[in-house]
Design a protein around this motif. Structure first.
Motif, short mmCIF file in Angstrom:
data_model
loop_
_atom_site.label_atom_id
_atom_site.label_comp_id
_atom_site.label_asym_id
_atom_site.label_seq_id
_atom_site.Cartn_x
_atom_site.Cartn_y
_atom_site.Cartn_z
N LYS A 103 0.80 -1.25 0.14
CA LYS A 103 0.04 0.09 0.03
C LYS A 103 0.84 1.14 -0.06
O LYS A 103 1.72 1.42 0.82
N SER A 104 0.46 2.03 -1.06
CA SER A 104 1.28 3.37 -1.06
C SER A 104 0.84 4.30 -0.08
O SER A 104 -0.15 4.47 0.45
N THR A 105 1.80 5.52 0.14
CA THR A 105 1.35 6.52 1.10
C THR A 105 0.25 7.29 0.55
O THR A 105 -0.42 7.93 1.21
N ASP A 106 0.16 7.24 -0.97
CA ASP A 106 -1.13 7.85 -1.59
C ASP A 106 -2.32 7.20 -1.52
O ASP A 106 -3.45 7.53 -2.20
N GLY A 107 -2.32 5.88 -0.98
CA GLY A 107 -3.57 4.94 -0.88
C GLY A 107 -3.62 4.14 -1.98
O GLY A 107 -4.43 3.17 -1.98
N THR A 108 -2.71 4.19 -3.07
CA THR A 108 -2.81 3.25 -4.17
C THR A 108 -2.41 1.72 -3.62
O THR A 108 -1.31 1.69 -2.67
N ARG A 109 -3.04 0.72 -4.14
CA ARG A 109 -2.61 -0.45 -3.47
C ARG A 109 -2.24 -1.55 -4.40
O ARG A 109 -2.95 -1.60 -5.51
N LYS A 110 -1.28 -2.19 -4.60
CA LYS A 110 -0.72 -3.20 -5.35
C LYS A 110 -0.70 -4.62 -4.93
O LYS A 110 -0.17 -4.75 -3.74
N TRP A 111 -1.36 -5.53 -5.72
CA TRP A 111 -1.26 -6.80 -5.19
C TRP A 111 -0.18 -7.64 -6.32
O TRP A 111 -0.42 -7.65 -7.47
N LEU A 112 0.64 -8.51 -5.99
CA LEU A 112 1.26 -9.25 -6.72
C LEU A 112 0.64 -10.59 -6.39
O LEU A 112 0.55 -11.30 -5.40
N LEU A 113 0.17 -11.23 -7.40
CA LEU A 113 -0.85 -12.37 -7.39
C LEU A 113 -0.19 -13.38 -8.06
O LEU A 113 0.55 -13.47 -9.06
N LYS A 114 -0.34 -14.61 -7.38
CA LYS A 114 0.26 -15.97 -7.74
C LYS A 114 -0.88 -16.89 -8.17
O LYS A 114 -2.09 -17.01 -7.55
N PHE A 115 -0.69 -17.55 -9.53
CA PHE A 115 -1.81 -18.23 -9.89
C PHE A 115 -1.65 -19.83 -9.77
O PHE A 115 -0.46 -20.12 -9.01
#
Length: 403
Positions: A103-115
């Protein structure tokens, strides 16, 4: 329906195809996520449900899966207890695993997803005050090698299937707690196919996934809130408009073929003139539904006043807006971002010619989630590599057995 032209069909696509049956997991159960209603009905019939009732049961399952976001068959109270038990024995409703949740300081959220096969891709949620966009990936790696893009430094590993694409939306909804599917006030209000990969080189799976996302009895995100971004796969643009009718974004980034050949190499196959003609012919194009031209600002490469004036000339007659994107750096990147003053002058020239030309505010830079920064550790593996890994696992399992 327009057939895929041979050069597209020949592209590397080591993928699970847009299948007519559910993918089977290690436990022998089949995943229903990403199947159409007729495919769900067919899976039910194969599991012993009568054909007469399978269609109705498929509609009920659709409601629970895509409207309520349920993964638990026992909670599906409109189905009989016996059927719920049989479904739980034969099927799953999957999500990708989360390898990293940043989660970024600006609220952006990134998920690294495993299939299921261990490959990984990223998706990003970008919140605003009363809405939010989910940046969705279509491939592990990328077919293209755009020089300013971190994903472009990866080889294409494989296409994502429809379930893996829809799964990104489902997972984001889970984390945002937006089930049942809300009509208003959504924090996942928009979808942008701007993540890892070139969507038009995986069109069958992307199309299938987006039709599920747009279905009014499920997730119900309108086609007017979905944008598909392409680097310029010209033969597929008309088909995208005709079949999906979503908003189109073009990763243009240069106004001269000699420069675009370098930074967006697909230009060598489909040069600017052909690309812009395909844009002018895009089904449903109007002043109310403009094409977005994305233009990353690279210092000393494509950012002069002359470039801005040529961009205006090229867009003449095409209902369009221009997104100016300050270059987002990544380790080893060969470019620098244009200065704020250079970007402002460029924007003013385009705006004064009558085109909206906002400068995109970088989001999620601190977690490498901004435009052009997405990349996973997945690499293309040879068949020999896979066989060696399997042999090593089998040897380890044998060694662990009691003597």
């Amino acid at each position: 329906m327009t057939a895929i032209v041979p050069d597209i069909a020949a592209r590397p696509a080591a993928a699970r195809p847009a299948a007519a049956s559910a993918a089977t997991g290690a436990d022998g159960r089949s995943d229903l996520l990403g199947l159409t209603r007729p495919e769900i009905a067919a899976a039910l019939v194969a599991a012993g449900e009568a054909e007469k009732s399978a269609r109705m049961r498929a509609n009920q399952l659709w409601h629970w899966i895509y409207y309520r976001g349920s993964r638990d068959f026992t909670a599906m109270t409109t189905l009989s207890k016996d059927l719920r038990e049989r479904l739980a024995e034969r099927f799953t409703i999957g999500r990708p695993d989360v390898s990293k949740d940043l989660k970024s300081t600006d609220g952006t959220r990134k998920w690294l997803l495993k299939f299921a096969d261990g490959e990984e891709a990223e998706c990003v949620h970008i919140p605003e005050d009363d809405r939010g966009a989910l940046c969705v990936s279509s491939q592990v790696g990328c077919t293209l090698t755009c020089k300013f893009c971190h994903t472009g430094t990866m080889k294409l590993v494989r296409n994502l299937d429809a379930g893996e694409i829809v799964g990104q939306v489902m997972l984001a909804r889970d984390h945002l707690e937006e089930w049942p599917s809300p009509k208003d006030g959504r924090m996942l209000s928009n979808i942008v196919m701007m993540g890892m990969g070139e969507p038009l080189y995986n069109f069958d799976n992307v199309s299938k996934a987006l039709k599920i996302v747009m279905d009014n009895e499920g997730i119900a995100i309108s086609k007017r809130r979905i944008t598909l971004s392409t680097a310029g796969v010209v033969p597929m643009i008309a088909r995208c408009g005709a079949e999906l009718g979503v908003n189109l974004a073009i990763s243009l980034h240069a106004v001269r073929d000699d420069i675009r050949d370098v930074i967006v190499p697909i230009n060598k196959k489909y040069p600017i003139k052909e690309l812009l003609q395909a844009c002018a012919d895009y089904p449903g194009l109007s002043n109310a539904r403009r094409i977005t031209f994305e233009y990353v600002m690279l210092k000393g490469v494509n950012d002069t006043p002359a470039d801005a004036k040529e961009l205006v000339r090229l867009l003449n007659g095409i209902p369009a807006k221009v997104n100016l994107i300050p270059f987002n750096p990544w380790p080893g990147a060969p470019y620098e971002c244009s200065t704020d003053e250079t970007i402002r002058k460029f924007s003013d020239i385009v705006f004064n010619a009558g085109y909206s030309s906002p400068v995109r505010t970088p989001r999620g830079r601190d977690i490498m989630a901004a435009c052009g920064q997405l990349k996973s550790a997945s690499v293309k593996r040879s068949k020999a590599d896979i066989l060696r890994e399997q042999a090593a696992k089998e040897a380890a399992a044998t060694a662990a057995l009691p003597a």
